[in-house]
Write a protein that holds these residues in place. Structure first.
Motif, PDB file in Angstrom:
ATOM      1  N   THR A 227       0.856  -1.178   0.000  1.00  0.00           N
ATOM      2  CA  THR A 227       0.000   0.000   0.000  1.00  0.00           C
ATOM      3  C   THR A 227       0.892   1.228   0.000  1.00  0.00           C
ATOM      4  O   THR A 227       2.007   1.204   0.529  1.00  0.00           O
ATOM      5  N   ILE A 228       0.401   2.294  -0.605  1.00  0.00           N
ATOM      6  CA  ILE A 228       1.176   3.517  -0.801  1.00  0.00           C
ATOM      7  C   ILE A 228       0.340   4.712  -0.377  1.00  0.00           C
ATOM      8  O   ILE A 228      -0.874   4.739  -0.595  1.00  0.00           O
ATOM      9  N   ARG A 229       0.990   5.702   0.223  1.00  0.00           N
ATOM     10  CA  ARG A 229       0.332   6.975   0.486  1.00  0.00           C
ATOM     11  C   ARG A 229       0.470   7.870  -0.748  1.00  0.00           C
ATOM     12  O   ARG A 229       1.316   7.623  -1.615  1.00  0.00           O
ATOM     13  N   PHE A 230      -0.335   8.924  -0.796  1.00  0.00           N
ATOM     14  CA  PHE A 230      -0.336   9.796  -1.976  1.00  0.00           C
ATOM     15  C   PHE A 230      -0.166  11.249  -1.565  1.00  0.00           C
ATOM     16  O   PHE A 230      -0.715  11.694  -0.555  1.00  0.00           O
ATOM     17  N   GLY A 231       0.608  11.966  -2.379  1.00  0.00           N
ATOM     18  CA  GLY A 231       0.835  13.384  -2.145  1.00  0.00           C
ATOM     19  C   GLY A 231       0.697  14.166  -3.430  1.00  0.00           C
ATOM     20  O   GLY A 231       0.722  13.608  -4.537  1.00  0.00           O
ATOM     21  N   ILE A 232       0.570  15.483  -3.317  1.00  0.00           N
ATOM     22  CA  ILE A 232       0.394  16.357  -4.472  1.00  0.00           C
ATOM     23  C   ILE A 232       1.265  17.588  -4.299  1.00  0.00           C
ATOM     24  O   ILE A 232       1.458  18.073  -3.187  1.00  0.00           O
ATOM     25  N   ARG A 233       1.828  18.057  -5.406  1.00  0.00           N
ATOM     26  CA  ARG A 233       2.719  19.228  -5.414  1.00  0.00           C
ATOM     27  C   ARG A 233       2.028  20.364  -6.159  1.00  0.00           C
ATOM     28  O   ARG A 233       1.701  20.249  -7.339  1.00  0.00           O
ATOM     29  N   MET A 234       1.813  21.495  -5.456  1.00  0.00           N
ATOM     30  CA  MET A 234       1.088  22.627  -6.018  1.00  0.00           C
ATOM     31  C   MET A 234       1.647  23.928  -5.450  1.00  0.00           C
ATOM     32  O   MET A 234       2.344  23.939  -4.433  1.00  0.00           O
ATOM     33  N   HIS A 235       1.304  25.039  -6.114  1.00  0.00           N
ATOM     34  CA  HIS A 235       1.553  26.365  -5.586  1.00  0.00           C
ATOM     35  C   HIS A 235       0.265  26.873  -4.915  1.00  0.00           C
ATOM     36  O   HIS A 235      -0.806  26.273  -5.074  1.00  0.00           O
ATOM     37  N   THR A 236       0.371  27.954  -4.189  1.00  0.00           N
ATOM     38  CA  THR A 236      -0.809  28.524  -3.531  1.00  0.00           C
ATOM     39  C   THR A 236      -0.814  30.039  -3.669  1.00  0.00           C
ATOM     40  O   THR A 236       0.232  30.690  -3.612  1.00  0.00           O
ATOM     41  N   ILE A 237      -2.009  30.588  -3.869  1.00  0.00           N
ATOM     42  CA  ILE A 237      -2.245  32.030  -3.767  1.00  0.00           C
ATOM     43  C   ILE A 237      -3.503  32.159  -2.925  1.00  0.00           C
ATOM     44  O   ILE A 237      -4.624  32.073  -3.425  1.00  0.00           O
ATOM     45  N   THR A 238      -3.314  32.306  -1.633  1.00  0.00           N
ATOM     46  CA  THR A 238      -4.444  32.332  -0.708  1.00  0.00           C
ATOM     47  C   THR A 238      -4.461  33.671   0.034  1.00  0.00           C
ATOM     48  O   THR A 238      -3.420  34.147   0.505  1.00  0.00           O
ATOM     49  N   ARG A 239      -5.645  34.287   0.092  1.00  0.00           N
ATOM     50  CA  ARG A 239      -5.795  35.589   0.720  1.00  0.00           C
ATOM     51  C   ARG A 239      -7.089  35.613   1.542  1.00  0.00           C
ATOM     52  O   ARG A 239      -7.881  34.666   1.514  1.00  0.00           O
ATOM     53  N   ASP A 240      -7.315  36.715   2.230  1.00  0.00           N
ATOM     54  CA  ASP A 240      -8.513  36.833   3.063  1.00  0.00           C
ATOM     55  C   ASP A 240      -9.791  36.759   2.232  1.00  0.00           C
ATOM     56  O   ASP A 240     -10.816  36.267   2.708  1.00  0.00           O
ATOM     57  N   THR A 241      -9.740  37.274   1.003  1.00  0.00           N
ATOM     58  CA  THR A 241     -10.899  37.201   0.124  1.00  0.00           C
ATOM     59  C   THR A 241     -10.482  36.633  -1.222  1.00  0.00           C
ATOM     60  O   THR A 241      -9.299  36.718  -1.618  1.00  0.00           O
ATOM     61  N   ALA A 242     -11.453  36.085  -1.959  1.00  0.00           N
ATOM     62  CA  ALA A 242     -11.168  35.546  -3.287  1.00  0.00           C
ATOM     63  C   ALA A 242     -10.707  36.649  -4.235  1.00  0.00           C
ATOM     64  O   ALA A 242      -9.806  36.436  -5.056  1.00  0.00           O
ATOM     65  N   ASP A 243     -11.314  37.831  -4.139  1.00  0.00           N
ATOM     66  CA  ASP A 243     -10.925  38.928  -5.026  1.00  0.00           C
ATOM     67  C   ASP A 243      -9.457  39.289  -4.844  1.00  0.00           C
ATOM     68  O   ASP A 243      -8.741  39.547  -5.830  1.00  0.00           O
ATOM     69  N   GLU A 244      -8.998  39.317  -3.603  1.00  0.00           N
ATOM     70  CA  GLU A 244      -7.589  39.617  -3.358  1.00  0.00           C
ATOM     71  C   GLU A 244      -6.687  38.541  -3.950  1.00  0.00           C
ATOM     72  O   GLU A 244      -5.617  38.841  -4.516  1.00  0.00           O
ATOM     73  N   ALA A 245      -7.077  37.296  -3.821  1.00  0.00           N
ATOM     74  CA  ALA A 245      -6.259  36.198  -4.339  1.00  0.00           C
ATOM     75  C   ALA A 245      -6.165  36.250  -5.863  1.00  0.00           C
ATOM     76  O   ALA A 245      -5.072  36.114  -6.443  1.00  0.00           O
ATOM     77  N   TRP A 246      -7.296  36.468  -6.527  1.00  0.00           N
ATOM     78  CA  TRP A 246      -7.269  36.513  -7.991  1.00  0.00           C
ATOM     79  C   TRP A 246      -6.571  37.769  -8.493  1.00  0.00           C
ATOM     80  O   TRP A 246      -5.939  37.750  -9.570  1.00  0.00           O
ATOM     81  N   ALA A 247      -6.628  38.845  -7.731  1.00  0.00           N
ATOM     82  CA  ALA A 247      -5.861  40.036  -8.094  1.00  0.00           C
ATOM     83  C   ALA A 247      -4.367  39.747  -8.055  1.00  0.00           C
ATOM     84  O   ALA A 247      -3.605  40.230  -8.906  1.00  0.00           O
ATOM     85  N   GLU A 248      -3.949  38.947  -7.083  1.00  0.00           N
ATOM     86  CA  GLU A 248      -2.543  38.558  -7.014  1.00  0.00           C
ATOM     87  C   GLU A 248      -2.166  37.658  -8.177  1.00  0.00           C
ATOM     88  O   GLU A 248      -1.085  37.800  -8.764  1.00  0.00           O
ATOM     89  N   ALA A 249      -3.043  36.720  -8.547  1.00  0.00           N
ATOM     90  CA  ALA A 249      -2.782  35.878  -9.721  1.00  0.00           C
ATOM     91  C   ALA A 249      -2.657  36.732 -10.974  1.00  0.00           C
ATOM     92  O   ALA A 249      -1.768  36.512 -11.814  1.00  0.00           O
ATOM     93  N   ASP A 250      -3.539  37.729 -11.113  1.00  0.00           N
ATOM     94  CA  ASP A 250      -3.469  38.628 -12.265  1.00  0.00           C
ATOM     95  C   ASP A 250      -2.163  39.417 -12.268  1.00  0.00           C
ATOM     96  O   ASP A 250      -1.567  39.662 -13.330  1.00  0.00           O
ATOM     97  N   ARG A 251      -1.711  39.829 -11.079  1.00  0.00           N
ATOM     98  CA  ARG A 251      -0.439  40.572 -11.003  1.00  0.00           C
ATOM     99  C   ARG A 251       0.727  39.699 -11.447  1.00  0.00           C
ATOM    100  O   ARG A 251       1.613  40.141 -12.188  1.00  0.00           O
ATOM    101  N   LEU A 252       0.739  38.434 -10.985  1.00  0.00           N
ATOM    102  CA  LEU A 252       1.804  37.518 -11.396  1.00  0.00           C
ATOM    103  C   LEU A 252       1.778  37.301 -12.906  1.00  0.00           C
ATOM    104  O   LEU A 252       2.825  37.274 -13.559  1.00  0.00           O
ATOM    105  N   LEU A 253       0.586  37.147 -13.460  1.00  0.00           N
ATOM    106  CA  LEU A 253       0.465  36.924 -14.898  1.00  0.00           C
ATOM    107  C   LEU A 253       0.940  38.154 -15.676  1.00  0.00           C
ATOM    108  O   LEU A 253       1.619  38.020 -16.712  1.00  0.00           O
ATOM    109  N   ALA A 254       0.598  39.342 -15.183  1.00  0.00           N
ATOM    110  CA  ALA A 254       1.016  40.567 -15.863  1.00  0.00           C
ATOM    111  C   ALA A 254       2.534  40.718 -15.875  1.00  0.00           C
ATOM    112  O   ALA A 254       3.088  41.382 -16.757  1.00  0.00           O
ATOM    113  N   GLY A 255       3.218  40.098 -14.925  1.00  0.00           N
ATOM    114  CA  GLY A 255       4.669  40.182 -14.860  1.00  0.00           C
ATOM    115  C   GLY A 255       5.387  39.178 -15.736  1.00  0.00           C
ATOM    116  O   GLY A 255       6.624  39.121 -15.714  1.00  0.00           O
TER     117      GLY A 255
END
Length: 381
Positions: A227-255
């Motif tokens: 038997t094997i355990r499972f893991g996942i590798r991801m990045h995170t952009i988490t903020r107090d509100t969804a709008d703040e988080a997606w604004a940060e994603a947009d900023r990263l994309l713009a760069g």
């Protein structure tokens, strides 16, 4: 259930407030914060202070050596474990087993191992490794058999297609034996994982794709009586509100300059890695429709090889997605952010308490001393 959360040490070109590319033989680009002991110590201690169990350190020609980096950082941290990525084709199985024993015993049990066979032949040749991809997996199978037997205290005689040892016995048996983390999406990778891995890792694909991978590896492991355990590798952009988080994603994309995306995508399309091909298929090099599943954003993969998706949303939404992956069978999450220092606090202070309230995570940090209230008269009197 108590999920395990791990962080990432940005030895792949440093850290910064924009996406740092690199991986699979690609140049990382500018970052701003160097991958030196002083800064990596800040990241490692932030992970430790926020309740992460371990930190993944990558391997390859595009980053600092993981063994040496983490050995140094083990002396500037207290509890954090180090998930050291290494390539079995560039070190002998006996030496790797000995190094793991030394690291584990001198760090008081803070070593985990991520075995990476190498997905790019041109990069492997830089290390003097001229095997093709399938042969690398067959060699990895032999490598892990020898290492496991040495860690079990055996005297090993082994003569395989690629590796041989005679009367090999180990004086530095690790205590405890470090868990082996292993990823790969090809049929050859699945067979090796089923035989040897403690934790099978996948990059952050949508839940349906992850569920199919879990079922595939579980079936192969069952054929081996394991038997094997499972893991996942991801990045995170988490903020107090969804709008703040997606604004940060947009900023990263713009760069991310459009010409950089095209250059990186040309390089990544030459990758031999099945996992990398699956990452590319999530966005096809386009900036459009990057939210490929609720709160799952593929923008990082436009300029970064390897893990190319991020969980984006409010702390509650990110916790919801983690719970969804956990329901599939994912028990360990290897996460990161830009920058990694601040990101450890965004996730540690924002998401982990929610998961603790839901009974999905247990805080193993030592209880912290808090001062009593100052004994002065109440305010206003």
């Amino acid at each position: 259930m108590s999920l395990q959360f791990h962080w990432f040490l940005p030895t792949n070109g440093g850290d910064g407030r924009h996406v740092v590319g690199g991986g699979h033989g690609l140049a990382p680009g500018s970052s701003g914060r160097p991958a030196d002991v002083a800064y990596l110590t800040q990241v490692a201690r932030a992970a430790e202070d926020n309740g992460f169990a371990a930190a993944l350190t990558p391997t390859g020609a595009w980053c600092e050596d993981a063994w040496l980096s983490t050995a140094m950082l083990s002396q500037t941290t207290d509890r954090l474990k180090f998930l050291v990525a290494f390539r079995p084709g560039v070190v002998s199985p006996y030496l790797a087993a000995q190094m793991a024993g030394t690291f584990q015993n001198m760090s008081q049990g803070r070593l985990l191992l991520n075995v990476v066979t190498g997905g790019e032949s041109h990069e492997q040749r830089m290390y003097g490794d001229y095997l093709d991809k399938d042969a690398r997996y067959r060699r990895c199978d032999e490598f892990l058999e020898i290492v496991r037997r040495l860690w079990a205290g055996e005297t090993v005689d082994f003569h395989g297609e690629h590796l041989s040892v005679d009367a090999a016995s180990l004086g530095q048996i690790p205590d405890p034996v470090p868990d082996i983390y292993f990823g790969g999406s090809s049929p050859a990778a699945g067979l090796v994982a089923a035989k040897h891995a403690d934790v099978y890792l996948t990059w952050g694909e949508p839940p349906d794709a992850v569920a199919k991978k879990i079922a595939w590896i579980r079936g192969l492991a069952a054929e081996q009586g394991r038997t094997i355990r499972f893991g996942i590798r991801m990045h995170t952009i988490t903020r107090d509100t969804a709008d703040e988080a997606w604004a940060e994603a947009d900023r990263l994309l713009a760069g991310i300059p459009p010409e950089a995306v095209e250059t990186v995508q040309q390089g990544l399309r030459r990758s031999e890695s099945e996992g990398q091909k699956r990452m590319l298929a999530l966005h096809n090099g386009s900036r459009d429709s990057l939210e490929i599943y609720p709160n799952l954003w593929a923008g990082v993969g436009l300029v970064r090889g390897g893990a190319g998706t991020a969980l984006v949303g409010s702390h509650e939404q990110v916790a919801d997605r983690i719970a969804e992956y956990a329901a599939l069978g994912i028990e360990e999450f290897i996460l990161s952010a830009y920058p990694h220092l601040e990101g450890a606090y965004w996730f540690g202070e924002g998401v982990l308490p929610i998961l603790a309230e839901r009974g999905l995570w247990k805080d193993e940090r030592p209880r912290r001393h808090r001062n009593a209230r100052v004994p002065f008269a109440a305010a206003g009197r």
